[in-house]
Scaffold this motif. Structure first.
Motif, PDB file in Angstrom:
ATOM      1  N   THR A 119       0.821  -1.214   0.000  1.00 38.23           N
ATOM      2  CA  THR A 119       0.000   0.000   0.000  1.00 38.23           C
ATOM      3  C   THR A 119       0.860   1.272   0.000  1.00 38.23           C
ATOM      4  O   THR A 119       0.362   2.355   0.209  1.00 38.23           O
ATOM      5  CB  THR A 119      -0.939   0.022   1.226  1.00 38.23           C
ATOM      6  N   ASP A 120       2.163   1.096  -0.215  1.00 33.15           N
ATOM      7  CA  ASP A 120       3.068   2.250  -0.347  1.00 33.15           C
ATOM      8  C   ASP A 120       3.175   3.055   0.943  1.00 33.15           C
ATOM      9  O   ASP A 120       3.295   4.280   0.908  1.00 33.15           O
ATOM     10  CB  ASP A 120       2.541   3.162  -1.479  1.00 33.15           C
ATOM     11  N   ASN A 121       3.089   2.382   2.086  1.00 34.80           N
ATOM     12  CA  ASN A 121       3.118   3.101   3.363  1.00 34.80           C
ATOM     13  C   ASN A 121       4.434   2.953   4.122  1.00 34.80           C
ATOM     14  O   ASN A 121       4.520   3.343   5.280  1.00 34.80           O
ATOM     15  CB  ASN A 121       1.977   2.614   4.270  1.00 34.80           C
ATOM     16  N   LEU A 122       5.422   2.378   3.445  1.00 36.51           N
ATOM     17  CA  LEU A 122       6.717   2.196   4.109  1.00 36.51           C
ATOM     18  C   LEU A 122       7.576   3.430   3.846  1.00 36.51           C
ATOM     19  O   LEU A 122       7.780   3.811   2.692  1.00 36.51           O
ATOM     20  CB  LEU A 122       7.398   0.941   3.531  1.00 36.51           C
ATOM     21  N   GLN A 123       8.040   4.072   4.911  1.00 36.69           N
ATOM     22  CA  GLN A 123       8.820   5.304   4.717  1.00 36.69           C
ATOM     23  C   GLN A 123      10.252   4.987   4.270  1.00 36.69           C
ATOM     24  O   GLN A 123      10.778   5.643   3.397  1.00 36.69           O
ATOM     25  CB  GLN A 123       8.884   6.129   6.013  1.00 36.69           C
ATOM     26  N   SER A 124      10.846   3.955   4.918  1.00 31.57           N
ATOM     27  CA  SER A 124      12.199   3.580   4.495  1.00 31.57           C
ATOM     28  C   SER A 124      12.429   2.106   4.795  1.00 31.57           C
ATOM     29  O   SER A 124      11.649   1.475   5.532  1.00 31.57           O
ATOM     30  CB  SER A 124      13.245   4.432   5.233  1.00 31.57           C
ATOM     31  N   ASP A 125      13.506   1.546   4.227  1.00 31.81           N
ATOM     32  CA  ASP A 125      13.762   0.105   4.418  1.00 31.81           C
ATOM     33  C   ASP A 125      14.134  -0.208   5.861  1.00 31.81           C
ATOM     34  O   ASP A 125      14.126  -1.375   6.262  1.00 31.81           O
ATOM     35  CB  ASP A 125      14.849  -0.373   3.450  1.00 31.81           C
ATOM     36  N   ASN A 126      14.436   0.824   6.680  1.00 33.25           N
ATOM     37  CA  ASN A 126      14.753   0.577   8.092  1.00 33.25           C
ATOM     38  C   ASN A 126      13.554   0.056   8.875  1.00 33.25           C
ATOM     39  O   ASN A 126      13.705  -0.522   9.946  1.00 33.25           O
ATOM     40  CB  ASN A 126      15.248   1.868   8.768  1.00 33.25           C
ATOM     41  N   GLU A 127      12.364   0.283   8.319  1.00 33.28           N
ATOM     42  CA  GLU A 127      11.155  -0.194   9.000  1.00 33.28           C
ATOM     43  C   GLU A 127      10.982  -1.700   8.848  1.00 33.28           C
ATOM     44  O   GLU A 127      10.151  -2.297   9.510  1.00 33.28           O
ATOM     45  CB  GLU A 127       9.927   0.514   8.416  1.00 33.28           C
ATOM     46  N   ILE A 128      11.757  -2.312   7.948  1.00 34.31           N
ATOM     47  CA  ILE A 128      11.640  -3.765   7.749  1.00 34.31           C
ATOM     48  C   ILE A 128      12.474  -4.465   8.817  1.00 34.31           C
ATOM     49  O   ILE A 128      13.695  -4.570   8.707  1.00 34.31           O
ATOM     50  CB  ILE A 128      12.111  -4.169   6.324  1.00 34.31           C
ATOM     51  N   LYS A 129      11.787  -4.899   9.887  1.00 36.07           N
ATOM     52  CA  LYS A 129      12.487  -5.558  10.993  1.00 36.07           C
ATOM     53  C   LYS A 129      11.710  -6.792  11.400  1.00 36.07           C
ATOM     54  O   LYS A 129      10.535  -6.714  11.718  1.00 36.07           O
ATOM     55  CB  LYS A 129      12.598  -4.594  12.175  1.00 36.07           C
ATOM     56  N   LEU A 130      12.366  -7.968  11.376  1.00 33.02           N
ATOM     57  CA  LEU A 130      11.664  -9.203  11.728  1.00 33.02           C
ATOM     58  C   LEU A 130      12.357  -9.951  12.860  1.00 33.02           C
ATOM     59  O   LEU A 130      11.992 -11.067  13.179  1.00 33.02           O
ATOM     60  CB  LEU A 130      11.577 -10.118  10.494  1.00 33.02           C
ATOM     61  N   GLY A 131      13.381  -9.368  13.408  1.00 34.56           N
ATOM     62  CA  GLY A 131      14.050 -10.032  14.533  1.00 34.56           C
ATOM     63  C   GLY A 131      15.147 -10.966  14.072  1.00 34.56           C
ATOM     64  O   GLY A 131      15.268 -11.305  12.896  1.00 34.56           O
ATOM     65  N   LYS A 132      15.907 -11.413  15.063  1.00 36.63           N
ATOM     66  CA  LYS A 132      17.153 -12.153  14.808  1.00 36.63           C
ATOM     67  C   LYS A 132      16.918 -13.495  14.093  1.00 36.63           C
ATOM     68  O   LYS A 132      17.659 -13.883  13.202  1.00 36.63           O
ATOM     69  CB  LYS A 132      17.821 -12.319  16.169  1.00 36.63           C
ATOM     70  N   TYR A 133      15.815 -14.227  14.474  1.00 37.55           N
ATOM     71  CA  TYR A 133      15.602 -15.548  13.876  1.00 37.55           C
ATOM     72  C   TYR A 133      15.090 -15.496  12.443  1.00 37.55           C
ATOM     73  O   TYR A 133      15.096 -16.497  11.750  1.00 37.55           O
ATOM     74  CB  TYR A 133      14.646 -16.372  14.742  1.00 37.55           C
ATOM     75  N   LEU A 134      14.600 -14.326  12.014  1.00 36.05           N
ATOM     76  CA  LEU A 134      14.092 -14.218  10.644  1.00 36.05           C
ATOM     77  C   LEU A 134      14.952 -13.254   9.841  1.00 36.05           C
ATOM     78  O   LEU A 134      14.477 -12.632   8.893  1.00 36.05           O
ATOM     79  CB  LEU A 134      12.638 -13.737  10.668  1.00 36.05           C
ATOM     80  N   SER A 135      16.241 -13.157  10.219  1.00 39.00           N
ATOM     81  CA  SER A 135      17.090 -12.152   9.554  1.00 39.00           C
ATOM     82  C   SER A 135      17.248 -12.422   8.052  1.00 39.00           C
ATOM     83  O   SER A 135      17.307 -11.506   7.262  1.00 39.00           O
ATOM     84  CB  SER A 135      18.456 -12.081  10.226  1.00 39.00           C
ATOM     85  N   GLU A 136      17.248 -13.727   7.665  1.00 42.11           N
ATOM     86  CA  GLU A 136      17.390 -14.044   6.237  1.00 42.11           C
ATOM     87  C   GLU A 136      16.192 -13.526   5.453  1.00 42.11           C
ATOM     88  O   GLU A 136      16.336 -12.881   4.410  1.00 42.11           O
ATOM     89  CB  GLU A 136      17.487 -15.553   6.049  1.00 42.11           C
ATOM     90  N   LEU A 137      15.005 -13.814   6.020  1.00 40.12           N
ATOM     91  CA  LEU A 137      13.775 -13.355   5.365  1.00 40.12           C
ATOM     92  C   LEU A 137      13.735 -11.825   5.334  1.00 40.12           C
ATOM     93  O   LEU A 137      13.362 -11.211   4.335  1.00 40.12           O
ATOM     94  CB  LEU A 137      12.563 -13.911   6.124  1.00 40.12           C
ATOM     95  N   GLU A 138      14.163 -11.239   6.447  1.00 43.42           N
ATOM     96  CA  GLU A 138      14.199  -9.769   6.547  1.00 43.42           C
ATOM     97  C   GLU A 138      15.067  -9.191   5.424  1.00 43.42           C
ATOM     98  O   GLU A 138      14.665  -8.248   4.738  1.00 43.42           O
ATOM     99  CB  GLU A 138      14.755  -9.381   7.922  1.00 43.42           C
ATOM    100  N   ASN A 139      16.250  -9.798   5.224  1.00 40.05           N
ATOM    101  CA  ASN A 139      17.150  -9.302   4.165  1.00 40.05           C
ATOM    102  C   ASN A 139      16.537  -9.445   2.790  1.00 40.05           C
ATOM    103  O   ASN A 139      16.638  -8.547   1.954  1.00 40.05           O
ATOM    104  CB  ASN A 139      18.489 -10.050   4.194  1.00 40.05           C
ATOM    105  N   GLU A 140      15.882 -10.615   2.559  1.00 40.29           N
ATOM    106  CA  GLU A 140      15.260 -10.850   1.249  1.00 40.29           C
ATOM    107  C   GLU A 140      14.171  -9.804   0.983  1.00 40.29           C
ATOM    108  O   GLU A 140      14.095  -9.244  -0.104  1.00 40.29           O
ATOM    109  CB  GLU A 140      14.633 -12.257   1.183  1.00 40.29           C
TER     110      GLU A 140
END
Ligand code: ADP
Length: 343
Positions: free
Chosen positions: A79-100
């Motif tokens: 929905t185009d509501n993300l201000q920057s990629d810094n908002e993409i945070k999923l925690g340590k166990y999902l860091s791979e998914l977070e990076n993707e």
């Protein structure tokens, strides 16, 4: 097979670890606090299963919140509501998914801004084309209407009006030819045919063909001497278009002096230049003259049959040779346009 099993176990390490630690803690606590109240092993196992069930429930709950945060991020991106990629945070166990997800977001953001830019260029180009087409068409229409309204019988003006209308049809035809070239080049349809050719003979023929333009303005057009056997690599037909454009421009924008064409051999390459003693171009304009439809003096260019597309075509063709067109110029003194070809 074993590898796959190990991989699966490894990817569930968070849950296995949680169950093992909590079961162990449970047994220790039960053994320490209530050593005598549980006589049978069965009761202990049932209690342990119950405890594990609670742990699994808690893990499921935390998994659910992880999935919710993934859905939330995807939803924000969609929905185009993300201000920057810094908002993409999923925690340590999902860091791979977070990076993707971050990579995907950054790529699609770049793609979208590139498409928006292309769209803007296309709109500007269409506006420019319409404007450029309108100018000669309106002029031709004006002259014909004036002639029909009676000027055709006025011997003082009828020939002049016809000549002017004719000049505008030539401009229109030049513009259409340049537009066809530009669209062929930019859509990747321009077929190039590279081979070695004798550059001296090639330039000599072009200079002889264009000499009439220079002599009609009392300018001298010269081919400076260089190794007559030099062979260069390129598409002769397209390079003729480049040289013709550069020489015609040099003649067009020079009032006195000389237009000289020459070749300077270098190691592996040779530099081809067109030098004039004309108007020259300011630093600011030098950065823009290769843009489509950019002219320093629009009226002057048009009155001389210029389309404003010549240098854009030159730039494309030279770049298709793996080279770069450059300009050195000083207002009032003249300009030198040059590029390199492989030897
Ligand atoms: P045009 O059809 O107007 O000549 P070009 O794309 O060939 O279009 O050139 C763009 C502009 O660059 C020209 O309008 C002119 O202002 C400037 N220019 C090109 N060549 C020269 C030159 N040799 N000397 C001075 N100005 C030049």
């Amino acid at each position: 097979m074993l590898n796959k099993i190990l991989q699966n176990i490894f990817s569930a390490r968070k849950y296995i670890l949680a169950i093992l630690i909590s079961s162990l803690m449970f047994i220790i606590i039960v053994a320490l606090i209530l050593p005598f109240s549980f006589s049978s092993l069965l009761e202990l196992i049932i209690l342990l299963l119950l405890f594990d069930f609670i742990i699994v429930y808690l893990i499921g709950n935390s998994r659910k919140s992880e999935i919710e945060s993934i859905v939330n991020i995807i939803n924000k991106i969609r929905t185009d509501n993300l201000q920057s990629d810094n908002e993409i945070k999923l925690g340590k166990y999902l860091s791979e998914l977070e990076n993707e997800i971050r990579e995907m977001y950054l790529k699609s953001r770049d793609d979208i801004s590139h498409l928006k830019k292309l769209e803007q260029i296309r709109t500007e180009f269409l506006a420019n084309v319409s404007h450029e087409l309108r100018t000669p068409i309106f002029a031709i229409q004006g002259f014909i209407e004036t002639l029909l309204d009676g000027a055709i019988d006025d011997k003082n003006v009828n020939k002049t009006f016809l000549e002017k209308a004719n000049q505008h049809t030539i401009n229109l035809s030049n513009l259409l030819n340049d537009l066809i070239d530009i669209s062929m080049i930019e859509s990747g349809q321009m077929k190039m045919s590279f081979r070695f050719f004798n550059i001296y003979e090639f330039l000599e023929a072009i200079v002889n063909e264009l000499r009439i333009h220079a002599t009609s303005k009392n300018l001298s057009l010269i081919l400076e001497p260089f190794d007559k056997s030099l062979q260069l690599y390129g598409d002769k037909q397209r390079l003729k278009q480049v040289m013709t454009n550069l020489i015609i421009n040099a003649v067009k924008y020079t009032e006195f002096g000389t237009v000289s064409i020459g070749v300077i051999p270098e190691s592996g390459f040779a530099q081809i230049y067109v030098r004039d003693t004309g108007l020259g171009i300011t630093q600011e304009d030098q950065e823009r003259i290769f843009e489509r439809f950019y002219r320093v003096d629009k009226d002057r260019s048009r009155s001389m049959g210029g389309t404003g597309l010549g240098l854009a075509i030159v730039k494309h063709i030279v770049e298709a040779h793996g080279s770069k067109i450059t300009v050195e110029s000083e207002p009032g003194k003249g300009s030198v346009f040059s590029f390199r070809l492989k030897k």
